[in-house]
Scaffold this active site. Structure first.
Site, mmCIF file in Angstrom:
data_model
loop_
_atom_site.group_PDB
_atom_site.id
_atom_site.type_symbol
_atom_site.label_atom_id
_atom_site.label_comp_id
_atom_site.label_asym_id
_atom_site.label_seq_id
_atom_site.Cartn_x
_atom_site.Cartn_y
_atom_site.Cartn_z
ATOM 1 N N GLU A 1 -23.358 31.568 43.953
ATOM 2 C CA GLU A 1 -24.674 32.070 43.574
ATOM 3 C C GLU A 1 -25.658 31.826 44.707
ATOM 4 O OE1 GLU A 1 -25.151 31.782 38.732
ATOM 5 O OE2 GLU A 1 -26.147 30.300 39.989
ATOM 6 N N CYS A 2 -26.341 32.861 45.141
ATOM 7 C CA CYS A 2 -27.423 32.780 46.107
ATOM 8 C C CYS A 2 -26.992 32.017 47.368
ATOM 9 C CB CYS A 2 -28.670 32.170 45.471
ATOM 10 S SG CYS A 2 -30.200 32.630 46.311
ATOM 11 N N GLY A 3 -27.386 30.756 47.528
ATOM 12 C CA GLY A 3 -26.959 30.000 48.709
ATOM 13 C C GLY A 3 -25.455 29.899 48.803
#
Length: 443
Positions: free
Chosen positions: A333-335
């Site tokens: 997720e994301c990072g």
């Protein structure tokens, strides 16, 4: 089948806008009450990873997010009831302006903090920045009264006050509209926490955090009638149906957890565990590989761009991840999504080699904020579920995708129902997205 849940006495700290002092008051109040021997359960309205970590450090209890747009009411109500077991008092920190949300309703509201007040019956402590005004502040506070049925403004804390005359003028005006002033915080440049591009710096990174929290508590104790404020709390009883069934992404979940990967909502971990999953943490920054007996690897969001050099040099982590992805699912997720890519360009323009499990290049060299609620529909089966399954969550990042060679994982729509770029990828057993999951039950 419906059942009633009783919530302990609670208060919600709200304000007309961001930057009014909600976090200062909330953290100082949490630590002050904790020092008095009370067991205080904190909550945060809306999607936010940073504030709850500070709440937790202030009172030594996990702080949970409650979101009316992305989180189903049975999940939210059950979460609050279970989290607050044994607590003397609940304190929820509001998000943005108290009535601010999106235009179209989501699960049980539009994302406004007022939704939580109306649903629980918890009164609101309004903190007002009165710099540059005195009696006029009462007009602002009066506007909050009666604006929404079920929302009660119990008291006011004045913030950024000047002289005693300034406080008296504002307090008298508040009394005239039936609102007690329970505190007045003076202007001070010293009671602040460090900031970063996504908000506050993470709790574990804040230097001398315990001393800072105690200083905030001292500040609040000196200028707020803490006992009187706590006495304004009310308990509530909510009626809910059983929460929807949740399927964890695996039975044994290897979860990256360190300063680079810390953005995972505590309620997700709680829900996964309640569904029988085991969480096995590991640290990429310590060059640890995921547990080879796990069923799935989950790389949360965080700040990999600040640790890109260390991640690029973490040979054991990278080798272990690549071996794992050959036979079992990996999701980021994301990072975590960016770390799964081929390369990450930091704010200085330097490129760092990432895991290469996705054909993704991301960059912070030119910042562009992407922010908002999202509904995500799976385009292919993966650890999250079968194709067509939909989830609620949000995006919040400054990174840009400069190139991607993989198929998309999600079809995304925003809070207005409009299609937006997917910001997602899938390759073999590896998936990732900028989308942060909030409610793990399929819509």
């Amino acid at each position: 089948m419906t059942h009633a849940l009783t919530l302990p006495p609670g208060l919600i700290v709200g304000a007309p806008r961001s930057g009014s002092g909600k976090t200062t008051l909330t953290l100082g109040l949490l630590r002050a009450l904790h020092r008095r021997g009370l067991s205080v359960q904190p909550f945060k309205c809306g999607p936010d990873y940073i504030d709850p970590a500070f709440h937790e450090r202030a009172v030594a209890r996990t702080s949970y997010n409650v979101d009316s747009w992305a989180m189903r009411w049975p999940l939210a109500a059950t979460l609050m009831s279970k989290a607050a077991e044994g607590a003397d008092l609940c304190i929820a920190e509001a998000l943005m302006g108290f009535f601010d949300g999106v235009s179209l309703p989501g699960q049980w509201g539009n994302g406004a903090s007022a939704d939580l007040a109306a649903a629980t019956g918890w009164p609101v402590i309004l903190i007002l920045d009165v710099s540059g005004q005195s009696q006029t502040a009462a007009a602002v506070a009066r506007g909050f009264q009666g604006l929404r049925e079920g929302v009660t403004i119990a008291g006011v804390v004045l913030n950024r006050t000047g002289s005693e005359r300034h406080i008296r003028l504002a307090s008298d005006a508040m009394a005239a509209v039936g609102l007690p002033v329970v505190g007045a915080l003076p202007r001070t440049p010293t009671i602040i926490l460090p900031e970063r591009h996504l908000g506050l710096v993470q709790a574990e990174e804040t230097e001398a955090l315990e001393a800072r929290l105690d200083a905030l508590a001292d500040f609040v104790e000196a200028h707020v009638d803490v006992g009187r404020l706590a006495g304004l709390a009310l308990s509530g009883t909510v009626t809910v149906e059983a929460p929807p069934a949740v399927r964890p992404p695996g039975q044994r979940i290897a979860l990256a957890r360190d300063a680079a990967f810390s953005f995972v909502y505590p309620h997700l971990i709680k829900v996964w565990r309640s569904a029988g999953a085991e969480i096995i943490p590991f640290s990429p920054l310590a060059d640890e590989a995921p547990d080879p007996t796990a069923d799935v690897v989950w790389l949360p969001g965080g700040y990999p761009e600040l640790h890109a050099g260390a991640l690029a040099a973490a040979s054991n982590f990278k080798a272990g991840m690549r071996r794992f992805a050959e036979t079992r699912p990996v999701h980021g997720e994301c990072g975590g999504y960016m770390a799964l890519g081929a390369g990450l360009v930091d704010a200085d323009g330097a490129r760092h080699e990432m895991l290469g499990l996705l054909g993704l290049e991301t960059s912070f060299a030119v910042r562009k904020m992407t922010l908002g609620y999202r509904k995500a529909r799976l385009l292919a089966a993966c650890a999250l579920g079968e194709a067509g399954r939909s989830f609620a969550g949000h995006e919040f990042h400054y990174a840009s995708v400069t190139s991607s060679t993989d198929e998309e994982l999600f079809a995304l729509t925003d809070s207005d129902g409009r299609a937006v770029p997917s910001g997602s990828s899938r390759r073999g057993l590896v998936t990732g997205s900028f989308f942060h999951l909030i409610d793990n039950a399929a819509l």
